[in-house]
Design a protein around this motif. Sequence first.
Motif, PDB file in Angstrom:
ATOM      1  N   ILE A   1      -6.090 -13.060  10.859  1.00 60.76           N
ATOM      2  CA  ILE A   1      -4.911 -12.789  10.048  1.00 60.76           C
ATOM      3  C   ILE A   1      -4.196 -14.114   9.784  1.00 60.76           C
ATOM      4  CG2 ILE A   1      -3.414 -12.344  12.048  1.00 60.76           C
ATOM      5  CD1 ILE A   1      -1.995 -10.199  10.346  1.00 60.76           C
ATOM      6  N   ARG A   2      -3.770 -14.301   8.539  1.00 58.85           N
ATOM      7  CA  ARG A   2      -3.015 -15.483   8.126  1.00 58.85           C
ATOM      8  C   ARG A   2      -3.671 -16.785   8.597  1.00 58.85           C
ATOM      9  NH1 ARG A   2       0.987 -11.707   9.286  1.00 58.85           N
ATOM     10  NH2 ARG A   2       1.238 -12.481  11.424  1.00 58.85           N
ATOM     11  N   GLY A   3      -4.977 -16.886   8.438  1.00 58.57           N
ATOM     12  CA  GLY A   3      -5.694 -18.114   8.736  1.00 58.57           C
ATOM     13  C   GLY A   3      -6.011 -18.357  10.192  1.00 58.57           C
ATOM     14  N   SER A   4      -5.669 -17.427  11.078  1.00 56.80           N
ATOM     15  CA  SER A   4      -6.001 -17.552  12.496  1.00 56.80           C
ATOM     16  C   SER A   4      -7.058 -16.515  12.855  1.00 56.80           C
ATOM     17  CB  SER A   4      -4.762 -17.345  13.372  1.00 56.80           C
ATOM     18  OG  SER A   4      -3.816 -18.371  13.150  1.00 56.80           O
ATOM     19  N   PHE A   5      -7.970 -16.919  13.746  1.00 58.48           N
ATOM     20  CA  PHE A   5      -9.096 -16.045  14.072  1.00 58.48           C
ATOM     21  C   PHE A   5      -9.312 -15.997  15.583  1.00 58.48           C
ATOM     22  CE2 PHE A   5      -9.692 -17.820   9.880  1.00 58.48           C
ATOM     23  CZ  PHE A   5      -9.928 -16.689   9.115  1.00 58.48           C
ATOM     24  N   PRO A   6      -9.531 -14.803  16.119  1.00 53.98           N
ATOM     25  CA  PRO A   6      -9.699 -14.645  17.572  1.00 53.98           C
ATOM     26  C   PRO A   6     -11.133 -14.964  18.009  1.00 53.98           C
ATOM     27  CG  PRO A   6      -9.758 -12.504  16.523  1.00 53.98           C
ATOM     28  CD  PRO A   6      -9.513 -13.506  15.427  1.00 53.98           C
ATOM     29  N   ASP A   7     -11.467 -16.237  18.062  1.00 54.53           N
ATOM     30  CA  ASP A   7     -12.825 -16.666  18.380  1.00 54.53           C
ATOM     31  C   ASP A   7     -13.080 -16.645  19.894  1.00 54.53           C
ATOM     32  OD1 ASP A   7     -13.198 -17.113  15.661  1.00 54.53           O
ATOM     33  OD2 ASP A   7     -12.735 -19.263  15.798  1.00 54.53           O
ATOM     34  N   HIS A   8     -14.353 -16.844  20.253  1.00 51.96           N
ATOM     35  CA  HIS A   8     -14.783 -17.045  21.641  1.00 51.96           C
ATOM     36  C   HIS A   8     -14.435 -15.859  22.540  1.00 51.96           C
ATOM     37  CE1 HIS A   8     -15.726 -21.200  20.629  1.00 51.96           C
ATOM     38  NE2 HIS A   8     -14.522 -21.312  20.097  1.00 51.96           N
TER      39      HIS A   8
ATOM     40  N   ASP B   1     -16.212  -3.397  16.146  1.00 51.06           N
ATOM     41  CA  ASP B   1     -16.023  -3.702  14.729  1.00 51.06           C
ATOM     42  C   ASP B   1     -15.434  -5.108  14.640  1.00 51.06           C
ATOM     43  OD1 ASP B   1     -14.867  -3.976  12.152  1.00 51.06           O
ATOM     44  OD2 ASP B   1     -14.476  -1.835  11.972  1.00 51.06           O
ATOM     45  N   LEU B   2     -16.300  -6.098  14.410  1.00 51.31           N
ATOM     46  CA  LEU B   2     -15.894  -7.500  14.451  1.00 51.31           C
ATOM     47  C   LEU B   2     -15.965  -8.081  13.045  1.00 51.31           C
ATOM     48  CD1 LEU B   2     -17.158 -10.111  17.075  1.00 51.31           C
ATOM     49  CD2 LEU B   2     -16.880 -10.699  14.673  1.00 51.31           C
ATOM     50  N   VAL B   3     -14.839  -8.609  12.572  1.00 54.04           N
ATOM     51  CA  VAL B   3     -14.752  -9.158  11.218  1.00 54.04           C
ATOM     52  C   VAL B   3     -14.168 -10.570  11.284  1.00 54.04           C
ATOM     53  CG1 VAL B   3     -13.805  -8.857   8.898  1.00 54.04           C
ATOM     54  CG2 VAL B   3     -14.398  -6.842  10.266  1.00 54.04           C
ATOM     55  N   ALA B   4     -14.935 -11.553  10.829  1.00 56.85           N
ATOM     56  CA  ALA B   4     -14.463 -12.920  10.565  1.00 56.85           C
ATOM     57  C   ALA B   4     -14.176 -13.747  11.811  1.00 56.85           C
ATOM     58  CB  ALA B   4     -13.218 -12.908   9.659  1.00 56.85           C
ATOM     59  N   ALA B   5     -14.431 -13.235  12.992  1.00 57.22           N
ATOM     60  CA  ALA B   5     -14.273 -14.026  14.209  1.00 57.22           C
ATOM     61  C   ALA B   5     -15.634 -14.564  14.632  1.00 57.22           C
ATOM     62  CB  ALA B   5     -13.655 -13.187  15.323  1.00 57.22           C
ATOM     63  N   SER B   6     -15.637 -15.749  15.257  1.00 59.76           N
ATOM     64  CA  SER B   6     -16.899 -16.420  15.593  1.00 59.76           C
ATOM     65  C   SER B   6     -17.036 -16.645  17.096  1.00 59.76           C
ATOM     66  CB  SER B   6     -16.980 -17.766  14.866  1.00 59.76           C
ATOM     67  OG  SER B   6     -17.071 -17.577  13.464  1.00 59.76           O
ATOM     68  N   ASP B   7     -18.293 -16.872  17.492  1.00 62.04           N
ATOM     69  CA  ASP B   7     -18.643 -17.230  18.867  1.00 62.04           C
ATOM     70  C   ASP B   7     -18.272 -16.137  19.870  1.00 62.04           C
ATOM     71  OD1 ASP B   7     -19.702 -20.002  18.475  1.00 62.04           O
ATOM     72  OD2 ASP B   7     -17.693 -20.306  17.664  1.00 62.04           O
TER      73      ASP B   7
ATOM     74  N   GLY C   1     -20.810  -4.625   4.548  1.00 63.72           N
ATOM     75  CA  GLY C   1     -20.182  -5.629   3.703  1.00 63.72           C
ATOM     76  C   GLY C   1     -18.680  -5.682   3.912  1.00 63.72           C
ATOM     77  N   THR C   2     -18.053  -6.740   3.379  1.00 63.62           N
ATOM     78  CA  THR C   2     -16.634  -7.004   3.613  1.00 63.62           C
ATOM     79  C   THR C   2     -15.953  -7.379   2.309  1.00 63.62           C
ATOM     80  OG1 THR C   2     -17.274  -7.929   5.761  1.00 63.62           O
ATOM     81  CG2 THR C   2     -15.011  -8.310   5.046  1.00 63.62           C
ATOM     82  N   GLY C   3     -14.760  -6.846   2.082  1.00 66.03           N
ATOM     83  CA  GLY C   3     -13.958  -7.300   0.957  1.00 66.03           C
ATOM     84  C   GLY C   3     -13.621  -8.772   1.105  1.00 66.03           C
ATOM     85  N   LYS C   4     -13.678  -9.530   0.019  1.00 56.58           N
ATOM     86  CA  LYS C   4     -13.555 -10.990   0.099  1.00 56.58           C
ATOM     87  C   LYS C   4     -12.251 -11.439   0.764  1.00 56.58           C
ATOM     88  CE  LYS C   4     -16.613 -12.183  -3.740  1.00 56.58           C
ATOM     89  NZ  LYS C   4     -16.749 -12.891  -5.033  1.00 56.58           N
ATOM     90  N   ARG C   5     -11.180 -10.710   0.559  1.00 58.38           N
ATOM     91  CA  ARG C   5      -9.899 -11.161   1.131  1.00 58.38           C
ATOM     92  C   ARG C   5      -9.875 -11.046   2.647  1.00 58.38           C
ATOM     93  NH1 ARG C   5      -5.525  -6.934   1.218  1.00 58.38           N
ATOM     94  NH2 ARG C   5      -6.505  -4.895   0.955  1.00 58.38           N
ATOM     95  N   TYR C   6     -10.827 -10.300   3.225  1.00 57.79           N
ATOM     96  CA  TYR C   6     -10.895 -10.180   4.673  1.00 57.79           C
ATOM     97  C   TYR C   6     -11.885 -11.168   5.287  1.00 57.79           C
ATOM     98  CZ  TYR C   6      -8.538  -5.786   3.662  1.00 57.79           C
ATOM     99  OH  TYR C   6      -7.654  -4.834   3.210  1.00 57.79           O
ATOM    100  N   CYS C   7     -12.604 -11.910   4.459  1.00 54.30           N
ATOM    101  CA  CYS C   7     -13.628 -12.826   4.950  1.00 54.30           C
ATOM    102  C   CYS C   7     -13.004 -14.120   5.453  1.00 54.30           C
ATOM    103  CB  CYS C   7     -14.636 -13.136   3.845  1.00 54.30           C
ATOM    104  SG  CYS C   7     -15.571 -11.700   3.315  1.00 54.30           S
ATOM    105  N   ARG C   8     -13.691 -14.741   6.361  1.00 50.05           N
ATOM    106  CA  ARG C   8     -13.164 -15.965   6.964  1.00 50.05           C
ATOM    107  C   ARG C   8     -12.953 -17.060   5.934  1.00 50.05           C
ATOM    108  NH1 ARG C   8     -13.706 -17.586  12.883  1.00 50.05           N
ATOM    109  NH2 ARG C   8     -12.895 -19.703  12.951  1.00 50.05           N
ATOM    110  N   ASP C   9     -13.873 -17.176   4.997  1.00 51.42           N
ATOM    111  CA  ASP C   9     -13.764 -18.215   3.973  1.00 51.42           C
ATOM    112  C   ASP C   9     -13.206 -17.694   2.659  1.00 51.42           C
ATOM    113  OD1 ASP C   9     -15.849 -16.680   3.091  1.00 51.42           O
ATOM    114  OD2 ASP C   9     -17.337 -18.272   3.072  1.00 51.42           O
ATOM    115  N   GLY C  10     -12.817 -16.433   2.625  1.00 57.65           N
ATOM    116  CA  GLY C  10     -12.302 -15.837   1.408  1.00 57.65           C
ATOM    117  C   GLY C  10     -13.355 -15.533   0.364  1.00 57.65           C
ATOM    118  N   ARG C  11     -14.635 -15.771   0.715  1.00 57.85           N
ATOM    119  CA  ARG C  11     -15.703 -15.573  -0.269  1.00 57.85           C
ATOM    120  C   ARG C  11     -16.846 -14.711   0.261  1.00 57.85           C
ATOM    121  NH1 ARG C  11     -17.471 -21.462  -1.804  1.00 57.85           N
ATOM    122  NH2 ARG C  11     -17.311 -21.660   0.464  1.00 57.85           N
ATOM    123  N   CYS C  12     -17.137 -14.832   1.542  1.00 56.29           N
ATOM    124  CA  CYS C  12     -18.279 -14.118   2.145  1.00 56.29           C
ATOM    125  C   CYS C  12     -19.588 -14.448   1.429  1.00 56.29           C
ATOM    126  CB  CYS C  12     -18.051 -12.608   2.170  1.00 56.29           C
ATOM    127  SG  CYS C  12     -17.296 -12.047   3.704  1.00 56.29           S
ATOM    128  N   ILE C  13     -19.860 -15.746   1.329  1.00 53.35           N
ATOM    129  CA  ILE C  13     -21.165 -16.146   0.791  1.00 53.35           C
ATOM    130  C   ILE C  13     -22.265 -15.529   1.646  1.00 53.35           C
ATOM    131  CG2 ILE C  13     -22.681 -18.113   0.352  1.00 53.35           C
ATOM    132  CD1 ILE C  13     -20.149 -19.724  -0.259  1.00 53.35           C
TER     133      ILE C  13
END
Length: 471
Positions: free
Chosen positions: A216-223, A247-253, A314-326
Motif C-alpha cells: 500500500i502506498r509504495g510500501s510492501f511487506p517483504d521477507h 493470498d499474496l499480492v506484490a510482496a517479495s521474498d 491475474g492482478t489489476g495493474k494498480r495493485y501490482c508492485r510496478d504498476g504494470r505487472c509485466i
Amino acid sequence: MKLLTVLAVPLVLAAAGAAAGVFYLQSQGVTPRALAPYLLKRTSGHNGVIVGAGQLAASTLLRLDRGAVQAYALPPLTLGAQPEGPPAPAGNERLVASADEARQAIANAAAGDIITFLPGDYAIRGTVYARQAGSADAPIVVRAVRPGTVTIALNAGEGFAVSAPYWRFENLTIRGACRSDSSCDHAFHVVGKAHHFVARNNTISDFNAHFKINGIRGSFPDHGLIESNTLGNTAPRRTTHPVTPIDLVAASDWRIRANLIHDFVKSWGDRISYGAFAKGGAERTVFERNVVLCERALVGQPGQRVGLSFGGGGTGKRYCRDGRCITEHDGGVMRANLVSGCSDVGIYLNSAANTQVLHNTLLDTAGVQVRFSESGATVEGNLVDGALHSRDGGVLRVGDNLTTAIGWLYLGRHPQRVLFAEPKRLDLRWRDAAPRRDGGTGGNDLCGATRGSGAGYGAFQDFHACVQGGL
C-alpha cells in the motif's frame, strides 16, 4: 463374412473418430475433469434425453479421471500445526486474559514484547490493529504457551491487521465467527510496512483468505514466513469474494513452508479458488514442503480448485508492485510439495517467469499448466498423476519427471497413482520399490529427509516419516 465387414466399417470409423477426439483434447490440454463440467453446462436446459446424456457422459469422465471422490480422515501429519510449538522467546512477557486486554496489549506493544494469551476461549469483534514496530533483535510476539489451549473467534472482515514490521503469531487456534462468509475475509491482513512477518504453528479455519498480503502506498511487506500452520474451512464459502487461504499480492521474498492447506471451496460467484498463490509482480516466493488437499472433507462440490499458483487469476495493474505487472511473478520456486484432490490443475503458472518446479507430487489433479508467453518454467523430478501442459505461449522446460499423458486419463489409466497403497486416503506407502532417478536437486523432501543423489521422483522418499508415529 460380408455382413461382418459391413458392420466393422462404422465401428472402425467410430474408433478412429474417438481416437482423433482424444488426440485433439490432449493437444489442447483438456483433461476429463475439465471436459465434464463443460458438457454439463452445454446440455443443461435441453430436453430430458439430452440432459441425461450429458450427466451420464460427465459422470463417466469424472469416474475415469478421478475415481471415487469421498471424504476421509487425515493421519496425524508432521506437516501443519503441531502439538508442540516453538519454544518461548526471550522478552517482556505480557499476559492477557480477555479480548479487551489483548486488543490493548497489541495496540500499545513495544519491540520485545511477548503477548501471551492465557488458556481459554476469546471472542473478538472488530479488527485488532498491530501498528507498533518490532525489530530484528526484538520482534513483537503474540502467542499461546501451548497449541490448542487458546481459541480466538474473530468477527470482522479483517481479524488482525498488521502494518508494522517484525510481528510473530504462534500456537493460536483462530476461527472465523461471522454470520455471513463475506464478512470474514482474513484472519490476518499483512500490509504495507509489515515486513518480516511470521506466522508459525497456528490452526486457522473459516475465512476466505486466511492470510491476505499486499502493499500500500509504495510500501510492501517483504521477507515474510508462513510455516507449520493448518489452514482450512469447515464448509464451502458462500461468497463472491476471493477464496484462497494464502493470498499474496506484490510482496517479495516470502517463504511458505510445511503448511497443511485443505478444503478451500468457493460455492458462489465464479467458484474458482486456490490453495495459495503469489502474484502482482511479486518475486522470489518459495512454496516448499506444503501439503495441499483441495478436497478432503468437502468433496463433490462444483467449481474449480487449483492447488498452488504463481500468478493466480491475474492482478489489476494498480495493485501490482510496478504498476504494470509485466509478469505476475518472477523467480519463484515450488519444491517438495504434495498436492492432491483438486478439480483443476495442481500447479498453475500464469505469467510467471523464471520458475522452478522441483520434486513435487501431484495426485488426483489435472497436472501442471504453464500459461502465457511471459511464463517460463523448469520442471524436474516431479511425480505427476496427470500431464505437463503449456498454452498461450508458455515455455515449459521439461527434465526428468514421471507423468501421465492426458490421453491415458480418458481410458482410466493412472500409472503414477497406482504406485501408492491408497492415495485417495493419503496412504502413500509405495506398493513396490520407489521409482528412482539418476540425478537429484538436494535439499529436504516433504518429510524433512535429506534428498541425496539417486532419490526418488516426487516430494518424498518415505511417506512414513510424514506421519506422527508412522503409518
